[in-house]
Design an enzyme around this catalytic site. Structure first.
Site, PDB file in Angstrom:
ATOM      1  N   SER A 163       0.873  -1.050  -0.045  1.00 36.48           N
ATOM      2  CA  SER A 163       0.054   0.041  -0.041  1.00 36.48           C
ATOM      3  C   SER A 163       0.981   1.306  -0.070  1.00 36.48           C
ATOM      4  CB  SER A 163      -0.893   0.001   1.307  1.00 36.48           C
ATOM      5  OG  SER A 163      -1.956   0.984   1.117  1.00 36.48           O
ATOM      6  N   ASP A 262     -10.205  -3.916  -5.152  1.00 31.48           N
ATOM      7  CA  ASP A 262      -9.485  -2.670  -4.471  1.00 31.48           C
ATOM      8  C   ASP A 262      -9.382  -1.455  -5.291  1.00 31.48           C
ATOM      9  OD1 ASP A 262      -7.545  -1.358  -3.287  1.00 31.48           O
ATOM     10  OD2 ASP A 262      -5.668  -2.489  -3.663  1.00 31.48           O
ATOM     11  N   HIS A 292      -8.226  -4.895  -0.507  1.00 36.35           N
ATOM     12  CA  HIS A 292      -6.711  -4.099   0.002  1.00 36.35           C
ATOM     13  C   HIS A 292      -6.524  -4.517   1.372  1.00 36.35           C
ATOM     14  CE1 HIS A 292      -4.091  -0.941  -0.602  1.00 36.35           C
ATOM     15  NE2 HIS A 292      -4.291  -0.857   0.896  1.00 36.35           N
TER      16      HIS A 292
END
Length: 320
Positions: A163, A262, A292
């Site tokens: 991320s 996501d 995610h």
């Protein structure tokens, strides 16, 4: 109605986390941010329980830019010196820590047979772009110069993250390439491990529209993250903040792991395409039915364990 594409184990994990969150005060995207961080840690640190035991695990301090950065250190029970994975945790640049990502780092150390170091870089909103990037660059440069004393083979180093951590990993590789934090010659990165990364400040892609709400990471949260990580709009256009906008030529080989459901999926696919067009060796793997942050579900979702195993095999190839 739940999305029929959602992996059953992923759905069960999401329900479990929703139930745990319901027992705590709501996490609000408001300042000051110490309270929301504490709630996030309370939710996520327990997910680091279990996993492989290391020959050595602990915290060490690295001098960077006039201060010290705390780093988590994991070494598997193997003869050294061992290669290095510098792993940068995700959390929107605003929360999570080396504690929330402790199990993931140990899993990578065991799967790849390497030392893993995780920097506890400065978080936003207190520290805006580019401080987190400069923290990570300083840690990597120090390890390249002094890591042999830690049992690290500094000729074999990979940088990774998930991320916002993948964003910082890609930005760090660009920073190194362009001379912002040069490694001692002839050292160079062997690869980049990029897990469902934030690669652009645009939030108008197909996946942003499709998964804006109801899939964990939301459009609202991403707007907040960008607003505090790069409060100056001009900084959100910087290739070091939004690597999809960069000339990507000359980056080391990359492994991209992509969550299907996501908001960031579109920019991850675009990043893979841009890297290939720039002549970079890229491997991608899409994990159907995942959302995610699915790597935090290692104790609950098989696809998270599959992702670690695949990354471990790729890392061993890069370290060979």
């Amino acid at each position: 109605m739940p999305d029929p594409r959602l992996d059953p184990e992923m759905a069960a994990f999401n329900a479990m986390m929703d139930a745990r969150a319901a027992a705590l005060p709501p996490i609000r995207l408001t300042l000051p941010f110490d309270g929301p961080r504490a709630l996030t840690e309370a939710l996520n640190v327990p997910l680091s329980e279990g996993g492989p035991a290391m020959a050595e695990s602990g915290d060490r301090w690295v001098p960077v830019r006039g201060r010290r950065v705390q780093c988590r250190f994991h070494r598997p029970d193997l003869p050294g010196p061992l290669p290095l994975l510098l792993y940068i945790h995700g959390g929107g640049w605003v929360w999570n820590s080396i504690d929330t990502h402790d199990r993931l780092m140990r899993e990578y150390a065991a799967a790849a047979g390497c030392i893993v170091v995780g920097p506890d870089y400065a978080l936003s909103p207190e520290a805006a772009f580019p401080q987190a990037l400069e923290d990570c660059a300083g840690v990597l440069r120090w390890l390249a110069e002094h890591g042999a004393a830690w049992g690290i083979d500094t000729a074999r180093m990979v940088v990774g993250g998930d991320s916002a951590g993948a964003n910082l990993a890609a930005g760090l590789a660009l920073y190194l390439r362009d001379g912002g934090a040069p490694l001692p010659p002839p050292l160079a990165l062997r690869g980049l491990l990029l897990n469902y990364g934030v690669f652009d400040s645009r939030m108008d892609t197909p996946s942003y529209r499709e998964f804006a709400e109801g899939y964990g990471l939301t459009l609202e949260r991403m707007r907040f993250y960008w607003s505090v990580y790069a409060p100056r709009e001009a900084d959100r256009l910087s290739p070091l903040a939004a690597p999809l906008r960069a000339d990507l030529a000359g980056l080391p080989p990359c492994l991209l792991h992509i969550a299907e459901l996501d908001v960031l999926a579109s920019e991850n696919h675009a990043m893979a395409d841009r890297l290939r067009a720039a002549g970079v060796t890229v491997e991608t793997r899409l994990f159907p039915g995942t959302v995610h942050g699915f790597l935090r579900a290692l104790g609950h979702v098989q696809k998270a364990r599959d992702a670690v195993a695949a990354a471990g095999a790729w890392l061993r190839e890069r370290f060979a």
